[in-house]
Design a protein around this motif. Structure first.
Motif, PDB file in Angstrom:
ATOM      1  N   LYS A 152      43.571  17.348  43.955  1.00 56.13           N
ATOM      2  CA  LYS A 152      43.250  17.811  42.595  1.00 56.13           C
ATOM      3  C   LYS A 152      44.405  17.537  41.636  1.00 56.13           C
ATOM      4  CE  LYS A 152      39.879  21.273  43.900  1.00 56.13           C
ATOM      5  NZ  LYS A 152      39.567  22.703  43.973  1.00 56.13           N
ATOM      6  N   ASP A 153      45.622  17.855  42.062  1.00 55.25           N
ATOM      7  CA  ASP A 153      46.763  17.623  41.186  1.00 55.25           C
ATOM      8  C   ASP A 153      46.965  16.133  40.941  1.00 55.25           C
ATOM      9  OD1 ASP A 153      49.260  18.843  39.825  1.00 55.25           O
ATOM     10  OD2 ASP A 153      49.977  17.107  40.966  1.00 55.25           O
ATOM     11  N   PHE A 154      46.827  15.327  41.996  1.00 55.80           N
ATOM     12  CA  PHE A 154      47.008  13.890  41.832  1.00 55.80           C
ATOM     13  C   PHE A 154      45.942  13.332  40.891  1.00 55.80           C
ATOM     14  CE2 PHE A 154      46.488   9.418  43.298  1.00 55.80           C
ATOM     15  CZ  PHE A 154      47.693   8.953  42.807  1.00 55.80           C
ATOM     16  N   ALA A 155      44.703  13.798  41.015  1.00 50.65           N
ATOM     17  CA  ALA A 155      43.639  13.362  40.098  1.00 50.65           C
ATOM     18  C   ALA A 155      43.992  13.726  38.658  1.00 50.65           C
ATOM     19  CB  ALA A 155      42.303  13.981  40.499  1.00 50.65           C
ATOM     20  N   THR A 156      44.581  14.897  38.468  1.00 52.84           N
ATOM     21  CA  THR A 156      45.019  15.308  37.123  1.00 52.84           C
ATOM     22  C   THR A 156      46.120  14.384  36.616  1.00 52.84           C
ATOM     23  OG1 THR A 156      44.425  17.599  37.565  1.00 52.84           O
ATOM     24  CG2 THR A 156      46.007  17.218  35.784  1.00 52.84           C
ATOM     25  N   GLN A 157      47.082  14.049  37.492  1.00 53.09           N
ATOM     26  CA  GLN A 157      48.159  13.128  37.108  1.00 53.09           C
ATOM     27  C   GLN A 157      47.583  11.779  36.676  1.00 53.09           C
ATOM     28  OE1 GLN A 157      51.430  13.717  36.869  1.00 53.09           O
ATOM     29  NE2 GLN A 157      51.333  15.791  37.653  1.00 53.09           N
ATOM     30  N   VAL A 158      46.632  11.261  37.446  1.00 53.35           N
ATOM     31  CA  VAL A 158      46.015   9.965  37.130  1.00 53.35           C
ATOM     32  C   VAL A 158      45.259  10.050  35.803  1.00 53.35           C
ATOM     33  CG1 VAL A 158      44.286   8.273  37.855  1.00 53.35           C
ATOM     34  CG2 VAL A 158      45.909   9.201  39.525  1.00 53.35           C
ATOM     35  N   THR A 159      44.516  11.130  35.618  1.00 53.94           N
ATOM     36  CA  THR A 159      43.757  11.324  34.388  1.00 53.94           C
ATOM     37  C   THR A 159      44.670  11.337  33.164  1.00 53.94           C
ATOM     38  OG1 THR A 159      42.034  12.526  35.563  1.00 53.94           O
ATOM     39  CG2 THR A 159      42.143  12.850  33.175  1.00 53.94           C
ATOM     40  N   HIS A 160      45.773  12.093  33.241  1.00 58.43           N
ATOM     41  CA  HIS A 160      46.732  12.152  32.129  1.00 58.43           C
ATOM     42  C   HIS A 160      47.381  10.795  31.883  1.00 58.43           C
ATOM     43  CE1 HIS A 160      46.320  16.392  31.415  1.00 58.43           C
ATOM     44  NE2 HIS A 160      46.723  16.706  32.625  1.00 58.43           N
ATOM     45  N   PHE A 161      47.705  10.104  32.957  1.00 58.62           N
ATOM     46  CA  PHE A 161      48.328   8.791  32.836  1.00 58.62           C
ATOM     47  C   PHE A 161      47.383   7.813  32.136  1.00 58.62           C
ATOM     48  CE2 PHE A 161      49.045   4.512  34.532  1.00 58.62           C
ATOM     49  CZ  PHE A 161      50.362   4.315  34.142  1.00 58.62           C
ATOM     50  N   LEU A 162      46.130   7.789  32.568  1.00 54.52           N
ATOM     51  CA  LEU A 162      45.165   6.853  31.988  1.00 54.52           C
ATOM     52  C   LEU A 162      44.823   7.208  30.537  1.00 54.52           C
ATOM     53  CD1 LEU A 162      42.775   6.349  35.020  1.00 54.52           C
ATOM     54  CD2 LEU A 162      44.512   4.759  34.154  1.00 54.52           C
ATOM     55  N   ALA A 163      44.923   8.489  30.200  1.00 52.59           N
ATOM     56  CA  ALA A 163      44.611   8.921  28.829  1.00 52.59           C
ATOM     57  C   ALA A 163      45.745   8.607  27.848  1.00 52.59           C
ATOM     58  CB  ALA A 163      44.318  10.427  28.806  1.00 52.59           C
ATOM     59  N   ALA A 164      46.935   8.386  28.365  1.00 58.13           N
ATOM     60  CA  ALA A 164      48.098   8.149  27.492  1.00 58.13           C
ATOM     61  C   ALA A 164      48.052   6.778  26.836  1.00 58.13           C
ATOM     62  CB  ALA A 164      49.393   8.287  28.294  1.00 58.13           C
TER      63      ALA A 164
END
Length: 157
Positions: free
Chosen positions: A145-157
């Motif tokens: 879950k945390d890694f998915a959040t990290q990926v989501t934030h990274f891709l949104a930047a």
């Protein structure tokens, strides 16, 4: 005896360019993550590992196919080819990457040591390094879950 940081291949002498903005350590402070005493298993890490194994057992119980011999052989061949690339060439190829890079690892990764992730990010123009201090090679399963959040934030930047 372990070599000094300055003696490691690819190491750059001086202050690392990593900042609190682009280094994230989960479960323990980022500074402690590189300290030898941080190489210990935590209750959270053990729990996440057991949760992952339970998910794997549930998938295996459904009769999903195993990894084929051809797939395993292909993986070993790819690893062998990668290991033959000169280190200087790897560094040059990293330095040529201009796109943002999300690099994540587990501090206790026995297959690809976290120091390798740190060295790699030092040769990338725009890298974010995420270290899961209580995880190994399977950090993305332990902390899905945390890694998915990290990926989501990274891709949104």
């Amino acid at each position: 005896m372990s070599p000094k940081w300055s003696e490691m291949p690819g190491a750059r002498i001086g202050t690392p360019r990593l900042t609190a903005r682009n280094v994230t350590s989960h479960c323990e402070p980022a500074v402690a993550a590189f300290h030898p005493s941080a190489n210990r298993t935590t209750d959270a890490g053990r729990t996440a590992g057991h949760d992952y194994l339970a998910r794997v057992a549930a998938r295996l119980a459904t009769g999903r196919p195993e990894v084929s011999e051809a797939a395993a052989t292909g993986q070993f061949t790819a690893i062998g080819k990668s290991a033959k690339i000169p280190f200087e060439q790897v560094l040059a190829e990293l330095e040529a990457i201009i796109q943002p890079v999300l690099y994540a690892t587990g501090m206790r990764d026995a297959m690809i040591p976290a120091l390798g992730a740190y060295v790699a990010t030092q040769h990338l123009a725009n890298a974010t390094l995420v270290i899961y201090s209580d995880a190994g090679h399977a950090f993305l399963f332990q902390h899905a879950k945390d890694f998915a959040t990290q990926v989501t934030h990274f891709l949104a930047a």
